[in-house]
Design an enzyme around this catalytic site. Structure first.
Site, PDB file in Angstrom:
ATOM      1  N   HIS A 152      11.107   9.543 -32.370  1.00  0.00           N
ATOM      2  CA  HIS A 152      11.325   8.841 -33.649  1.00  0.00           C
ATOM      3  C   HIS A 152      12.271   7.781 -33.518  1.00  0.00           C
ATOM      4  O   HIS A 152      12.056   6.832 -34.211  1.00  0.00           O
ATOM      5  CB  HIS A 152      12.288  10.018 -34.302  1.00  0.00           C
ATOM      6  CG  HIS A 152      12.749   9.848 -35.751  1.00  0.00           C
ATOM      7  ND1 HIS A 152      13.648   9.029 -36.220  1.00  0.00           N
ATOM      8  CD2 HIS A 152      12.066   9.957 -37.130  1.00  0.00           C
ATOM      9  CE1 HIS A 152      13.839   8.741 -37.476  1.00  0.00           C
ATOM     10  NE2 HIS A 152      12.742   9.084 -38.119  1.00  0.00           N
ATOM     11  N   GLY A 154      -4.545  10.189 -30.245  1.00  0.00           N
ATOM     12  CA  GLY A 154      -3.012  10.356 -30.389  1.00  0.00           C
ATOM     13  C   GLY A 154      -2.602  10.426 -28.872  1.00  0.00           C
ATOM     14  O   GLY A 154      -2.479  11.515 -28.549  1.00  0.00           O
ATOM     15  N   THR A 155      -2.610   9.223 -28.136  1.00  0.00           N
ATOM     16  CA  THR A 155      -2.146   9.370 -26.769  1.00  0.00           C
ATOM     17  C   THR A 155      -0.775   9.954 -26.625  1.00  0.00           C
ATOM     18  O   THR A 155      -0.563  10.505 -25.487  1.00  0.00           O
ATOM     19  CB  THR A 155      -2.329   8.037 -26.162  1.00  0.00           C
ATOM     20  OG1 THR A 155      -1.786   6.984 -26.883  1.00  0.00           O
ATOM     21  CG2 THR A 155      -3.805   7.938 -25.962  1.00  0.00           C
ATOM     22  N   ASP A 168       0.437  12.356 -27.909  1.00  0.00           N
ATOM     23  CA  ASP A 168       0.508  13.935 -27.591  1.00  0.00           C
ATOM     24  C   ASP A 168      -0.567  14.240 -26.514  1.00  0.00           C
ATOM     25  O   ASP A 168      -0.490  15.114 -25.749  1.00  0.00           O
ATOM     26  CB  ASP A 168      -0.032  14.760 -28.894  1.00  0.00           C
ATOM     27  CG  ASP A 168       1.019  15.042 -29.654  1.00  0.00           C
ATOM     28  OD1 ASP A 168       2.209  15.229 -29.283  1.00  0.00           O
ATOM     29  OD2 ASP A 168       0.829  14.584 -31.015  1.00  0.00           O
ATOM     30  N   CYS A 174      -4.241   5.380 -31.629  1.00  0.00           N
ATOM     31  CA  CYS A 174      -3.087   5.032 -32.769  1.00  0.00           C
ATOM     32  C   CYS A 174      -1.932   5.611 -31.932  1.00  0.00           C
ATOM     33  O   CYS A 174      -0.664   5.375 -32.461  1.00  0.00           O
ATOM     34  CB  CYS A 174      -3.108   5.602 -33.860  1.00  0.00           C
ATOM     35  SG  CYS A 174      -3.611   7.526 -33.943  1.00  0.00           S
TER      36      CYS A 174
HETATM   37  C1  PEP Z   1      -0.083  10.641 -31.137  1.00  0.00           C
HETATM   38  O1  PEP Z   1       0.003  11.683 -30.749  1.00  0.00           O
HETATM   39  O2  PEP Z   1      -0.284   9.737 -30.328  1.00  0.00           O
HETATM   40  C2  PEP Z   1       0.220  10.088 -32.527  1.00  0.00           C
HETATM   41  C3  PEP Z   1       0.004   8.972 -32.795  1.00  0.00           C
HETATM   42  O3  PEP Z   1       0.992  10.950 -33.374  1.00  0.00           O
HETATM   43  P1  PEP Z   1       2.455  11.408 -33.308  1.00  0.00           P
HETATM   44  O4  PEP Z   1       3.005  10.394 -32.480  1.00  0.00           O
HETATM   45  O5  PEP Z   1       2.774  11.267 -34.707  1.00  0.00           O
HETATM   46  O6  PEP Z   1       2.629  12.876 -32.695  1.00  0.00           O
HETATM   47 MG    MG Z   2       0.520  13.278 -32.230  1.00  0.00          MG
END
Ligand code: PEP
Ligand code: MG
Length: 757
Positions: free
Chosen positions: A399, A659-660, A662, A709
């Protein structure tokens, strides 16, 4: 008089001609070569609605609550029909046509709305009203009425009421301007946009300006010294396409540039000299450097638009002008006292404020360095005041890292012992690139310029790339900074921040307030970003907050206790399990579509397979979202989803986005928030790349677009890999957008060269 010509218009005439026309009038009066135009004034719009007697019905029709979406949509439709179907009174029609005829034989014109509320501070109505290109005599009167009618779209009605304006007080003028059928066109910076050095940068391509502005072509680039007129550098590009007006239909179309002209220099020495001179004129007229759109037709230069360049910083321009501040100011920062992971680049000095509990946030003042275990959404107002942020915990996708990047506040995360080793009032300098904290330093005076300006690109012209480069947004407040980067849209808008700042879990908020209010909070948050980017696309994601983040909110006591929240009840699995709450998120998307936000796209987090996708799709359809018409897709964040990509593509998604953050943690079994294993967290690990490559390959076969992203999309090495693999778009952090654009362009050019060698 129904119309005014540009000769009669100046900056003070916004009330009669709207903002756009007033600025064109200014340029005309300065004898800058602006194409001729007349303006159908706001009074003409008034006479139209009053003389035809539709005014009362019109304003009664739109007098509905902006919260009643259905009634508002019906009112918008009825009001627009009333304007477009009411015949233009003969005297007004005759005056418009007479003005049109006096522009020459059968001219082609652009018809553009110029509303009186367009660019007022704090109320950006830009882009809400219509524009028509290549309009003929037969169509011109209808197009004027359509511009008027565009005052009453669903979105415009809603927005105006939200901003506290009444529909009666808004006026609209319409600019009718000769189209320049450009042989060549481009942009010009009257001074160097990053240093303020007096040199002119010109970019040029064949045909209409859309090719350069939209990025469809790599233009020639010329830099000229303003004092001597000397051509300091020139780069002649291979210009493969051009935009021209189709002789039969009058429409703007893309054509291939004939072979012999592709590598030819667009501008002659004489034309360069003329543009240089025009640049001088514009800058001296406005008294500050300008960014200008120009076109050349039949040997004559025309100016289509001029805006001030806002990126030159004072220090740079003083240096350019040879002014020195007489030496170094401030102490050398001293000894290294602590290190962690660099999360947001930049150096900042200030006094440490240790924040262990939320009620300690008040002690953070402008320019302080917040030191805390890990940031939470409640800390964002204090993070905005801070000069820098240091956390004990977390990695570069935590965060603190995500939010500080959006706020443009330097941050070092994962120091492990920051809250113990540092103490209140201690003066330190943090380096958010290297991840270091040093003793001492000289705090900066409060920033004079808004963070928005820092986000604006410093290099002259946006690199033209076939791969789209977008930006990530997590706090709606950062939307203006994000839009200022010139990104092609938002590749990820996280809605978690909007929800976590309600301070109640969704279930508690709905119980205490109402589901209507819950929906409205989401609509508001997404709309703030969608407005800023309109019509560029904004990919908003449904809720994905782990239970430990919900637990800190009111109602959090009802959250399940999980050993590993990252592997637990989050993302689509929770949404499918509690469809009641999820439906309200979907209701918010439906409402946004009803309001006319056709740039909003819907993205589902943490899916594993086609079944997850199909179940969510059914719920979308249940609430009335047309899944055929709307653009929607999913995140690829688990190895399962990458391996199940065929089925996911067949479920009807328009896009997938990696969503790299994760995907890496689930592929390598490395907790993304655990600083102890951060050195093993590797988005470029061959296993991760293999999953990405497989997904892109299948999606290309199936016509599904691909994107990234996660934080790795801001890393040049990952960018190189993805462009080579054929990804459709890349979404980066605000501070990385410009570098990513350049990297993408470099890779694309190399691929092109390789293909012809
Ligand atoms: C990710 O997992 O890359 C992502 C963009 O989602 P978040 O960071 O909100 O889990
Ligand atoms: Mg994610």
């Amino acid at each position: 008089m129904a119309v005014l010509w540009l000769d009669d218009i100046g900056a003070d005439d916004i009330g009669t001609v709207g903002g756009k026309a007033a600025s064109l009038g200014e340029m005309w009066t300065a004898e800058l070569p602006v194409p001729p135009a007349f303006v159908v004034t706001t009074e003409t719009y008034r006479s139209f609605i009053e003389e035809t007697g539709i005014d009362e019905e019109l304003f009664a029709t739109v007098d509905v609550s902006p919260e009643d979406s259905k009634a508002l949509a019906a009112a918008a439709e009825r009001a627009q029909a009333l304007v477009t179907e009411t015949p233009m009174p003969d005297d007004l029609r005759a005056e418009i046509l007479e003005a049109f005829d006096s522009m020459g034989e059968d001219p082609s014109v652009a018809v553009r709305s110029s509303a009186t509320l367009e660019d007022l501070e704090g109320a950006s109505f830009a882009g809400q009203q219509e524009t028509f290109l290549n309009v003929s005599r037969e169509a011109v009167v209808d197009r004027v009425r359509e511009c008027w009618a565009s005052l009453f779209t669903h979105r415009a009605l809603y927005y105006r009421r939200e901003q506290g304006f009444t529909h009666e007080e808004v006026d609209i003028a319409v600019v009718v301007q000769e189209m320049v059928d450009a042989d060549k066109s481009g942009v010009l910076f009257t001074s160097n946009p990053s240093t303020g050095v007096p040199e002119v940068t010109i970019e040029a391509a064949w045909g209409l300006g859309e090719a350069v502005v939209s990025g469809a072509v790599t233009p020639d680039n010329y830099i000229l010294d303003r004092a001597s007129g000397e051509l300091k550098s020139e780069t002649v590009a291979q210009k493969k396409v051009m935009f021209v007006r189709d002789a039969d239909t009058g429409e703007t179309v893309e054509r291939a540039v004939p072979d012999q002209k592709r590598g030819e220099r667009v501008l002659s020495d004489d034309e360069l000299a003329e543009l240089l001179e025009t640049g001088e004129l514009i800058e001296s007229y406005y008294g500050q450097p300008q960014d200008v759109e120009w076109a050349i037709y039949d040997g004559d230069v025309y100016l289509l638009q001029s805006r001030p360049i806002t990126t030159i910083d004072a220090a740079a321009s003083e240096a350019a002008a040879g002014i020195s501040d007489g030496g170094e100011n401030g102490d050398e920062p001293g000894e290294l006292i602590l290190s962690g992971l660099g999360a947001t680049p930049g150096r900042a000095a200030g006094e440490v404020r240790i924040v262990r509990k939320l009620d300690q946030l008040d002690k953070v003042e402008q320019g302080d360095i917040i030191v805390t275990e890990m940031t939470t959404p409640d800390m964002v107002p204090a993070m905005k005041r801070a000069a820098g942020i240091v956390t004990d915990e977390g990695g570069t996708t935590s965060h603190a890292a995500i939010v500080s990047r959006e706020l443009g506040v330097p941050a070092v995360v994962g120091t492990e012992t920051g809250t113990e080793e540092l103490h209140d009032g201690q003066l330190v300098t943090i380096d958010g690139e290297k991840g270091t904290i040093e003793a001492g330093g000289e705090p900066d005076p409060p920033a004079a310029e808004e963070a928005v300006e820092e986000a604006r690109p410093e290099t002259p012209v946006k690199p033209m790339t076939a791969t789209e480069v977008k930006v990530n947004v997590s706090i709606p407040d950062a939307a203006r900074r994000a839009a200022a980067t010139g990104a092609d849209g938002v590749g990820l808008l996280r809605i978690e921040h909007m929800i976590l700042t309600l301070n109640k879990t969704p279930a508690r908020y709905i119980a205490d307030n109402s589901k209507g209010e819950y929906i409205e909070r989401i609509v508001e948050g997404v709309r703030a970003v969608a407005d800023e980017f309109y019509p560029r696309p904004v990919r908003a994601r449904t809720l994905d907050a782990p239970t430990d983040e919900f637990r800190q909110l009111q109602g959090g006591e009802d959250e399940p206790r999980e050993h590993n929240p990252m592997l637990g009840y989050r993302g689509i699995r929770r949404s499918l399990d509690s469809p009641d709450v999820f439906r309200h998120e979907l209701d918010a998307f439906r409402k946004l579509y009803e309001l006319g936000y056709d740039n909003v796209e819907l993205m589902l987090p943490l899916v594993n397979d086609a079944e997850d996708v199909l179940r969510a799709k059914r719920l979308m359809e249940d609430v009335g979202i047309d899944t055929e018409k709307r653009t929607w897709g999913v995140m690829i964040e688990t190895p399962a989803s990458a391996l199940a990509i065929e089925g996911i593509a067949d479920a009807g998604v328009d896009f997938v986005s990696f969503g790299t953050n994760d995907l890496v943690q689930y592929t390598l079994a490395i907790d993304r928030n655990n600083e102890r294993v951060a050195d093993r967290y590797d988005p470029l690990h061959p296993a991760v790349l293999e999953l990405i490559s497989h997904t892109i390959e299948v999606c290309r076969e199936k016509g599904v677009s691909t994107s990234i992203c996660g934080q790795a999309g801001s890393d040049p090495q990952m960018v190189r890999y993805l462009v080579e693999e054929g990804v459709t778009s890349i979404s980066a952090n605000i501070d990385a957008v410009r570098d990513v654009q350049h990297e993408v362009k470099r890779v694309e050019q190399r691929l092109l060269l390789d293909s012809v060698r």
